[in-house]
Scaffold this motif. Structure first.
Motif, PDB file in Angstrom:
ATOM      1  N   UNK A 104      -7.077  -5.318  -7.305  1.00  0.00           N
ATOM      2  CA  UNK A 104      -6.091  -4.910  -6.306  1.00  0.00           C
ATOM      3  C   UNK A 104      -6.763  -4.972  -4.949  1.00  0.00           C
ATOM      4  N   UNK A 105      -6.230  -5.811  -4.094  1.00  0.00           N
ATOM      5  CA  UNK A 105      -6.755  -5.969  -2.740  1.00  0.00           C
ATOM      6  C   UNK A 105      -8.254  -6.252  -2.746  1.00  0.00           C
ATOM      7  N   UNK A 106      -8.662  -7.093  -3.715  1.00  0.00           N
ATOM      8  CA  UNK A 106     -10.048  -7.528  -3.793  1.00  0.00           C
ATOM      9  C   UNK A 106     -10.986  -6.599  -4.535  1.00  0.00           C
ATOM     10  N   UNK A 107     -10.470  -5.506  -5.078  1.00  0.00           N
ATOM     11  CA  UNK A 107     -11.325  -4.560  -5.793  1.00  0.00           C
ATOM     12  C   UNK A 107     -10.891  -4.456  -7.249  1.00  0.00           C
ATOM     13  N   UNK A 108     -11.850  -4.490  -8.176  1.00  0.00           N
ATOM     14  CA  UNK A 108     -11.479  -4.355  -9.591  1.00  0.00           C
ATOM     15  C   UNK A 108     -10.933  -2.960  -9.870  1.00  0.00           C
ATOM     16  N   UNK A 135      -3.924  -8.814  -7.436  1.00  0.00           N
ATOM     17  CA  UNK A 135      -2.733  -8.242  -6.816  1.00  0.00           C
ATOM     18  C   UNK A 135      -3.068  -7.903  -5.365  1.00  0.00           C
ATOM     19  N   UNK A 136      -2.198  -8.298  -4.467  1.00  0.00           N
ATOM     20  CA  UNK A 136      -2.346  -7.926  -3.062  1.00  0.00           C
ATOM     21  C   UNK A 136      -1.127  -7.124  -2.655  1.00  0.00           C
ATOM     22  N   UNK A 137      -1.381  -5.949  -2.098  1.00  0.00           N
ATOM     23  CA  UNK A 137      -0.312  -5.082  -1.601  1.00  0.00           C
ATOM     24  C   UNK A 137      -0.315  -5.133  -0.080  1.00  0.00           C
ATOM     25  N   UNK A 138       0.623  -4.477   0.534  1.00  0.00           N
ATOM     26  CA  UNK A 138       0.674  -4.418   1.992  1.00  0.00           C
ATOM     27  C   UNK A 138      -0.632  -3.842   2.542  1.00  0.00           C
ATOM     28  N   UNK A 139      -1.249  -2.920   1.820  1.00  0.00           N
ATOM     29  CA  UNK A 139      -2.522  -2.343   2.270  1.00  0.00           C
ATOM     30  C   UNK A 139      -3.634  -3.381   2.288  1.00  0.00           C
ATOM     31  N   UNK A 163      -1.452   4.091  -3.944  1.00  0.00           N
ATOM     32  CA  UNK A 163      -1.180   3.100  -2.895  1.00  0.00           C
ATOM     33  C   UNK A 163       0.318   3.103  -2.616  1.00  0.00           C
ATOM     34  N   UNK A 164       0.735   3.869  -1.634  1.00  0.00           N
ATOM     35  CA  UNK A 164       2.157   4.104  -1.415  1.00  0.00           C
ATOM     36  C   UNK A 164       2.820   3.160  -0.417  1.00  0.00           C
ATOM     37  N   UNK A 165       2.123   2.134   0.031  1.00  0.00           N
ATOM     38  CA  UNK A 165       2.728   1.175   0.954  1.00  0.00           C
ATOM     39  C   UNK A 165       3.821   0.348   0.306  1.00  0.00           C
ATOM     40  N   UNK A 166       3.691   0.064  -0.967  1.00  0.00           N
ATOM     41  CA  UNK A 166       4.716  -0.663  -1.715  1.00  0.00           C
ATOM     42  C   UNK A 166       5.810   0.329  -2.057  1.00  0.00           C
ATOM     43  N   UNK A 167       7.033   0.025  -1.706  1.00  0.00           N
ATOM     44  CA  UNK A 167       8.138   0.979  -1.811  1.00  0.00           C
ATOM     45  C   UNK A 167       9.021   0.737  -3.029  1.00  0.00           C
ATOM     46  N   UNK A 168       9.623   1.815  -3.517  1.00  0.00           N
ATOM     47  CA  UNK A 168      10.659   1.743  -4.539  1.00  0.00           C
ATOM     48  C   UNK A 168      11.992   1.666  -3.811  1.00  0.00           C
TER      49      UNK A 168
END
Length: 158
Positions: free
Chosen positions: A8-12, A72-76, A33-38
């Motif tokens: 996730x974002x480059x970290x295992x 996986x890449x998130x907004x963060x 990681x709450x940047x991804x919204x429901x």
């Protein structure tokens, strides 16, 4: 419960959750990681858009088991300091109103520009049509995507 390992974002990351748990809830509830919204929970609104191996997907319907061994890449993770061209363009254009959909909009736009660095209005509309903005900032979103393409062309790629 099963252990699922992915980046996730480059970290295992290794999580002990049900393999069927949606990636959205793993990101938000397990990893904080709450940047991804429901938004809708049915992959209809786009608020939960993240990248898996560079492809924009809806995290609300993606079982965590399907991302095992993937990135996986998130907004963060798009950039640490809002320096990604799409983020720059969003800020420059003052795109967000309520802001709830914006992380999903930005992630979808970033994936579009990676595949198509010079999209037309029709290209943008086609890719972004599944990302709903309750405030109706679609014109601003389209303009920001064009601006991000310009920033990329000027060497501002993240």
């Amino acid at each position: 419960m099963a252990s699922v390992t992915f980046n996730v974002n480059g970290k295992p990351q290794a999580v002990d959750v049900s393999p069927n748990m949606p990636l959205l809830w793993v990101l938000r509830d397990t990893l904080g990681m709450t940047g991804t919204k429901f938004g809708c929970g049915m992959a209809l609104c786009g608020a939960c858009t993240v990248h898996v191996n560079g492809q924009a997907i809806r995290a609300c319907i993606t079982p965590v088991s399907s991302v095992a061994g993937k990135s996986v890449t998130t907004i963060e993770g798009l950039s640490a300091d809002s320096s990604h061209p799409v983020q720059k363009a969003w800020i420059e254009g003052d795109v967000p109103q309520c802001g709830y959909c914006q992380s999903g909009q930005i992630m979808a736009a970033a994936a579009l520009l990676k595949k198509n660095p010079h999209p037309t209005d029709a290209d943008i509309d086609e890719v972004m049509k599944g990302n709903i903005c309750r405030c109706g900032t679609y014109q601003d979103i389209r303009q920001a995507i064009h601006r991000a393409a310009e920033i990329n062309a000027q060497g501002g790629a993240a």
